[in-house]
Design an enzyme around this catalytic site. Structure first.
Site, PDB file in Angstrom:
ATOM      1  N   ARG A 564      52.314  52.034  68.729  1.00 28.77           N
ATOM      2  CA  ARG A 564      52.087  51.442  67.408  1.00 28.77           C
ATOM      3  C   ARG A 564      51.688  52.535  66.413  1.00 28.77           C
ATOM      4  NH1 ARG A 564      48.000  46.769  65.638  1.00 28.77           N
ATOM      5  NH2 ARG A 564      46.645  47.816  67.109  1.00 28.77           N
ATOM      6  N   SER A 628      45.237  56.133  75.196  1.00 25.04           N
ATOM      7  CA  SER A 628      44.495  55.302  76.156  1.00 25.04           C
ATOM      8  C   SER A 628      44.650  55.772  77.594  1.00 25.04           C
ATOM      9  CB  SER A 628      44.949  53.847  76.021  1.00 25.04           C
ATOM     10  OG  SER A 628      44.832  53.415  74.698  1.00 25.04           O
ATOM     11  N   ASP A 682      41.400  53.954  73.718  1.00 25.50           N
ATOM     12  CA  ASP A 682      41.536  52.617  73.118  1.00 25.50           C
ATOM     13  C   ASP A 682      40.223  51.845  73.141  1.00 25.50           C
ATOM     14  OD1 ASP A 682      41.660  52.429  75.874  1.00 25.50           O
ATOM     15  OD2 ASP A 682      43.301  50.985  75.918  1.00 25.50           O
TER      16      ASP A 682
END
Length: 899
Positions: A564, A628, A682
């Site tokens: 993203r 992450s 994350d």
């Protein structure tokens, strides 16, 4: 009169003496045929006029069907049930045979003109096989009209005699009892008699448990060792008998001495029984349809006379219009009235015609027999002391046809209502099902079956119905119910044993919490950090948002199968706000597991597409990179990848600084420049996002593709970073908890199989027990084991079930949804190529629940360790803190919120 009429016809013709003899004969035959056809038509019309109210059109039958549907709903509803005519009694039979039943069983069948005892041997051996030995015993009037003790003593005596005859008293048997009278059941082996029907009128049995009475009588026989496991109605027995041969069978119908039907209803529609999972067989007791007056407009004077002369006036009114106990008497009453009116037998009436029950249903069947029907009619009428003419025989035969046809029509209308309900329950446009059927009227009447079938198919054209005759009677069904009950008990134990390994006691969870706490300390200490499984990585994030932040920022988020890119606009002050614009890009598997250069070039391509999409390609904005995966950081903008997790395996990345790799990829593209100011996990991103809304948020938790936690730790406790003042966010990387074997005692063989088949065997063991990437695979391994044990999918492992990764975690979330009916669960399984029964769906849902509940509990225990550490850091007795949470598993699973 007949000969005169015939003579007139011949004389009025143009036949002359010169006509050839062969032509004369042929002409005479034609005249006779014409005469008898005309005679038959006249008699049929006469009867039709007399019994016009018994001839039911399709419109009337559709209306009856609608009325019966309304009565079914009343019977199923808790509030309406006490006053409902159609009682819709739960039977606690929740499963039809699946073909895996085996063993020796005894069965009793009480409800008709004879009592039957059976020994049933069910064997699997690769193919279904049922062997039966049975014996009939009479049910004399002194038994059927005596008292309850005598009845059940007689039943026990007959069973003892049968076991003696078969030399089987030395063995213990499970026993099923077919008891063909309406009972209220609260469990499979209990039934309180509501009322007697047919010709039974035994005193002292109504409102008592018939199984308790049977067991009491059996105890008097010390040499008889049986375990009474099931009480079933004859309709249920019929459905189960036929269900053993055809697993589509979900309706049972009896059309014999009495009439009734049962079918498999969705538990969610049965208010009288707790629970809404699966299905249960409902004994409709449709014989009482109309007892509340709902059929009064269709009942004739003959129906009312039958009712008044019965042993239970005002009850079982539908049954009295249909069943074999009453059809013969209905015909007799009609013939008697027609004779009194001079329409039959020249008005002459014999003593026998005036005598109740002199015409039986077997006579009705004989009079309607093809070809021999008229001859049988003449013989039967003569046995009644009558001298019937040809016209009389034709008329009487047609009376029988109208009476039996009305019976078939009414049965068809009620059965069509049941089939429609089944189709609507399943939300199908077209239903394919099987109706198991039994009863002397259905089996012995020559025209009844085809009439019933034809009308049913006409009333429900959107149902493909197979009618399956129960060759072995309903008593075999009692044995099958018992066999299914034994199978389910055995299967339940095996399933419970398998799922027991996923149950965590409070002591287990406290132990997990304590061990996690130990590993947290090991990760923070300099001397043990290198070998700690929970890495406790410093993030160099030393504060949470205070609300004064403002500006435009780019953000990247890489951690799963999607990547993203975001533009974030933050306003501070009184009109504080955050506006975000984002675009999601896929990370193909070949990129995830290709080279590091290919991965970061793909990331930069996605950034370029986003900048162009937003029209900001020339702007040099500050950028934060949510990465992450476990990284060892020396500053907030530097992070060396420790190891890949969650299915990533890009080469030449582990040990490298991911920020440098991103900068190099941007340089290779040479289209834009970005100011990379931070690389965060994350969990850190989640904590900071929530911290902007709630200053008490000092923990970030991810429950998604992977699982991890971060929290704000006191600097004085972080030995691997210089300085003792203030706080720093620690990325625990708790997915590696247990890699040293400290939680092996709660790992199952399924966890080990998932671990061994993963990209990183032996690593991230805690994550593999708790995260979305692995829960579906754990479920798949359990389903394979259950299928291998013959507990699922009829013991057949499909190719799709053998496919790793086919059972994605999103399916757990769908299957466990409270709003999802089992029918929809079956559809999900069918999409996965798994042909499941209703029972399979219940088990799959249970497996999903066990796996996801354990995952939530383990995450809860880990979070408890961190919260407790935070409380002790502050020297508080009670801590108030907020945990920021994100992740698809947490957000989409209906019950993960309860951790």
């Amino acid at each position: 009169m007949r000969s005169a009429t015939l003579e007139l016809l011949i004389h009025s013709s143009s036949v002359t003496t010169e006509t050839p003899i062969s032509f004369k004969k042929m002409f005479a035959v034609h005249l006779l045929a014409f005469y008898f056809t005309k005679l038959k038509e006249d008699q049929i019309k006469k009867v039709d006029r007399f019994l016009y109210h018994m001839r039911l059109s399709d419109d009337v039958l559709l209306d009856v069907m609608t009325r019966f549907q309304a009565e079914m709903v009343k019977g199923l509803e808790r509030d309406a049930h006490p006053t409902a005519a159609v009682k819709m009694l739960p039977t606690f039979v929740r499963s039809i045979p699946d073909g895996s039943e085996k063993g020796d069983f005894l069965a009793l069948d009480l409800g008709g003109s004879k009592f039957r005892v059976l020994k049933v041997k069910v064997s699997e051996d690769g193919k279904q096989n049922v062997q039966m030995e049975s014996q009939f015993y009479p049910t004399p009037k002194e038994i059927t009209h005596g008292n309850g003790t005598e009845l059940f003593d007689y039943v026990a005596d007959c069973l003892a005699d049968f076991m003696e005859t078969k030399n089987i008293k030395h063995k213990k048997f499970p026993l099923g009892f077919t008891f063909s009278f309406p009972c209220i059941q609260t469990k499979l082996d209990e039934g309180v008699l509501l009322s007697w029907t047919k010709y039974f009128k035994v005193r002292g049995v109504q409102e008592t448990d018939v199984i308790s009475s049977l067991r009491h009588a059996l105890r008097k026989h010390k040499d008889v060792d049986v375990d009474v496991l099931a009480l079933v109605n004859d309709t249920v027995g019929t459905m189960m008998t036929c269900g053993y041969d055809d697993q589509r069978c979900e309706v049972g119908v009896i059309i014999g001495t009495g009439t009734n039907a049962c079918y498999m209803e969705e538990m969610s529609n049965i208010d009288l029984v707790e629970g809404d999972e699966g299905r249960m067989c409902i004994n409709t007791e449709w014989g009482a349809f109309g007892d509340d007056g709902s059929l009064d407009d269709l009942r004739t004077e003959f129906d009312r006379e039958i009712d008044l002369g019965s042993i239970n006036p005002g009850k079982q009114l539908f049954e009295k219009m249909i069943s074999g106990l009453y059809l013969g008497e209905l015909v007799r009453l009609i013939l008697l009235k027609m004779a009194k009116k001079g329409l039959l037998f020249n008005g002459k009436i014999s003593t026998a015609l005036r005598t109740k029950d002199k015409i039986e249903t077997k006579h009705v069947a004989a009079m309607e027999k093809h070809k021999k029907g008229l001859q049988n009619t003449k013989e039967i009428l003569m046995e009644l002391g009558l001298t019937p003419s040809e016209e009389d025989c034709i008329a009487v035969q047609h009376v029988c046809t109208i009476v039996s046809f009305r019976s078939a029509n009414l049965c068809a209308a009620a059965l069509a209502a049941i089939l429609t309900r089944l189709r609507e329950n399943k939300k199908l446009i077209r239903l394919r099902t099987t109706v198991g059927i039994d009863g002397t009227l259905y089996k012995t009447h020559p025209q009844y079956p085809k009439r019933l079938h034809k009308v049913v198919r006409r009333l429900v054209p959107n149902c493909d119905v197979r009618f399956l005759l129960s060759e072995s009677g309903s008593a075999k069904g009692a044995a099958m119910v018992t066999a299914v009950a034994c199978r389910l008990v055995s299967q339940r134990k095996q399933i419970d044993d398998i799922l027991a390994s996923f149950e965590l006691s409070k002591e287990n969870l406290i132990e997990v919490k304590n061990k996690m706490r130990e590993e947290l300390e090991y990760g923070l200490k300099k001397e043990t950090h290198a070998t700690a499984t929970v890495k406790m990585l410093p993030t160099y994030v030393c504060g949470t948002p205070d609300g004064t932040e403002k500006g435009k920022f780019l953000a990247l988020d890489l951690g799963g199968t999607n990547f993203r890119v975001l533009l974030v606009k933050i306003r501070s002050g009184r009109r504080k706000s955050v506006r975000m614009y984002n675009k999601i890009f896929a990370i193909p598997l070949e990129i995830m597991q290709g080279t590091g250069e290919e991965l970061f070039d793909h990331i930069v391509q996605c950034i370029a597409d986003f900048l162009e999409y937003m029209g900001i390609k020339g702007a040099r904005l500050p950028l934060g990179f949510t990465f992450s995966f476990p990284c060892r950081q020396a500053s907030i903008d530097k992070g060396a990848l420790v190891e890949w997790t969650k299915g990533f395996k890009a080469t030449d990345c582990e040990g490298e600084d991911v920020v440098d790799m991103l900068r190099e990829a941007i340089k290779r593209r040479n289209e834009f420049d970005l100011d990379i100011v931070a690389v965060v996990n994350d969990t850190v991103g989640t904590m900071m996002t929530c911290g902007y809304e709630d200053p008490n948020c000092e923990i970030g938790f991810i429950a998604g593709t992977g699982s991890n936690v971060c929290y704000m730790e006191e600097m004085k406790n972080i030995e691997i970073v210089e300085g003792t003042e203030g706080k720093m966010c620690i990325n625990t990387e708790w997915g590696g908890f247990g890699d040293n074997g400290c939680i092996d005692s709660i790992r199952t063989k399924y966890d080990k199989e998932v671990d061994e088949g993963s990209l990183n065997p032996g690593k991230q063991r805690y994550e593999k027990m708790t995260s979305g990437m692995y829960l579906g695979e754990i479920v798949r391994q359990i389903l394979i084991d259950l299928t291998n044990h013959g507990l699922l999918f009829r013991g057949q492992i499909s190719e799709s079930l053998r496919t790793r990764g086919i059972f994605e975690t999103k399916f757990l979330s769908h299957i466990e949804s409270d709003q999802l009916a089992l029918l929809q669960v079956r559809r999900i399984l069918q999409q996965l190529g798994l042909d499941s029964t209703c029972d399979d769906s219940i088990i799959v849902k249970e497996v999903c629940g066990a796996v996801s509940k354990r995952a939530a509990q383990l995450c809860g225990a880990g979070l408890a360790a961190i919260v407790e550490k935070k409380r002790e850091n502050r020297n508080l007795e009670h801590l108030k803190i907020t945990v920021g949470v994100d992740g698809t598993l947490y957000k989409l699973h209906p019950h993960h919120l309860g951790l």
